[in-house]
Design an enzyme around this catalytic site. Structure first.
Site, short mmCIF file in Angstrom:
data_model
loop_
_atom_site.label_atom_id
_atom_site.label_comp_id
_atom_site.label_asym_id
_atom_site.label_seq_id
_atom_site.Cartn_x
_atom_site.Cartn_y
_atom_site.Cartn_z
N THR A 13 0.88 -1.00 0.00
CA THR A 13 0.46 -0.13 0.32
C THR A 13 1.16 1.28 0.17
O THR A 13 1.73 1.42 0.59
CB THR A 13 -1.34 0.48 1.53
OG1 THR A 13 -0.34 0.33 2.53
CG2 THR A 13 -1.60 -1.41 1.40
N GLY A 14 0.72 2.38 -0.60
CA GLY A 14 1.23 3.54 -0.45
C GLY A 14 2.24 3.31 -1.52
O GLY A 14 3.35 3.94 -0.62
N SER A 15 2.11 2.89 -2.13
CA SER A 15 4.15 2.61 -3.04
C SER A 15 4.40 3.27 -4.17
O SER A 15 4.86 2.40 -5.38
CB SER A 15 3.70 0.94 -3.71
OG SER A 15 2.71 0.73 -4.22
N THR A 16 3.89 4.44 -4.31
CA THR A 16 4.57 5.11 -5.62
C THR A 16 5.18 5.79 -5.00
O THR A 16 6.35 6.89 -6.05
CB THR A 16 3.05 6.15 -6.32
OG1 THR A 16 2.49 7.15 -4.54
CG2 THR A 16 1.91 5.56 -6.53
N ILE A 19 9.30 4.85 1.03
CA ILE A 19 10.23 3.35 1.46
C ILE A 19 8.84 2.77 0.41
O ILE A 19 8.79 1.35 0.59
CB ILE A 19 9.13 3.41 2.79
CG1 ILE A 19 10.32 4.26 3.49
CG2 ILE A 19 9.78 2.16 3.31
CD1 ILE A 19 10.02 4.43 5.32
N GLY A 20 7.40 3.20 0.56
CA GLY A 20 6.97 2.12 -0.23
C GLY A 20 7.08 1.46 -1.64
O GLY A 20 6.96 0.70 -1.85
N SER A 141 7.74 2.54 13.02
CA SER A 141 8.02 3.31 13.02
C SER A 141 8.80 3.09 14.50
O SER A 141 8.33 2.72 15.77
CB SER A 141 8.44 4.82 12.84
OG SER A 141 8.95 5.86 13.81
N TYR A 154 1.36 10.88 15.51
CA TYR A 154 2.10 9.79 14.95
C TYR A 154 2.78 8.84 15.89
O TYR A 154 2.16 7.26 14.92
CB TYR A 154 2.82 10.80 14.15
CG TYR A 154 4.07 9.56 13.22
CD1 TYR A 154 3.78 9.11 12.25
CD2 TYR A 154 5.64 9.38 13.42
CE1 TYR A 154 4.52 8.69 11.87
CE2 TYR A 154 6.03 9.01 12.89
CZ TYR A 154 5.00 8.00 11.79
OH TYR A 154 6.62 7.47 10.88
#
Length: 264
Positions: A13-16, A19-20, A141, A154
């Site tokens: 997920t969120g790989s554009t 880190i993704g 994290s 966060y």
């Protein structure tokens, strides 16, 4: 050690970007079919093109969906009914004084950082257990253990991810499925670069100088004394989802540069 993920399907997920993206590229290089996820079709298409150039012959699929919402997760699950590897990477952060964080900011960061992983794990973990093989990784994290005063909300979400991964790992007892969390330290992602660019403009220093100063000021226990590259985080994830990591389950795997001043 040669990690071979041929025949495995991985959703990141969120790989554009960030880190993704590095994880998606690393999994593709190891032979997995990788599903690249993002909210914008253009960004997903660009990421797939970049990975394809770096990893010729890579098996890549697009999955455009906003996983910060229940509807977006449902859309993604409908388009991708099952996976062998799930990397719950999507996440947001902001530096904000605790007393200035309204309820809506708390709800939004929990939706993105925690509930996206809850919803997708709930959908995909059962299939992994039925097939007796699977990997789930949460990108948490070091802030989940060392809560930063400048962004308490966060840190709370990152603690929740570690706890969630540990709890889900207990559901895999006696199977070929594992669930772990990975704990990066300060990492030079695109989002962090934008944040540092603003700081650099105010101070008149370069982005690299600003990054080093940030680590020394806000993460003074860092042993490497610098920000990590996204690829350095991705390397840990690729190992964690590999067959070679079968005995690593329920763990919080640190790639924090030594920020956490603890033995465990």
């Amino acid at each position: 050690m040669k990690i071979d993920l041929s025949g495995k399907t991985a959703l990141v997920t969120g790989s554009t970007t960030g880190i993704g993206f590095a994880i998606a590229q690393g999994l593709a290089a190891a032979g997995a079919e990788v599903i690249v996820n993002g909210r914008r079709p253009a960004a997903v298409a660009e990421a797939i093109e970049r990975i394809g150039q770096a990893v010729p012959g890579a098996a890549l699929r697009a999955a455009v969906a906003d996983v910060s919402t229940a509807a977006g997760c449902a859309e993604l699950i409908a388009a991708v009914p099952e996976v062998d590897i799930l990397v719950n990477n999507v996440g947001i952060f902001e530096m904000k004084e605790f007393f200035d964080i309204p309820d809506e900011d708390w709800v939004h960061i929990l939706d993105v950082n925690v509930l996206s992983g809850v919803r997708l794990s709930r959908a995909y973990l059962k299939g992994m257990l039925a097939r007796n093989w699977g990997r789930v990784v949460f990108i948490s994290s070091e802030s989940g253990l060392n809560i930063p005063v400048e962004m308490v909300h966060y840190g709370v979400t990152k603690t929740a991810q570690i706890a969630l991964a540990r709890g889900l790992a207990k559901l895999t007892r006696g199977t070929g499925v594992t669930v772990n969390s990975v704990l990066p330290g300060p990492t030079m992602t695109d989002g962090v670069k934008a944040f540092l660019r603003e700081m650099a403009a105010e101070s008149g220093k370069s982005i690299d100088e600003t990054a080093t100063e940030f680590v020394r000021t806000h993460r003074p226990t860092s042993i490497i004394g610098r920000m990590a590259a996204p690829e350095e985080i991705a390397n840990m994830v690729v190992y964690a989802v590999s067959p070679q990591a079968a005995a690593t389950n329920g763990a919080a795997l640190r790639v924090d540069g030594g920020v956490l001043d603890a033995l465990t």
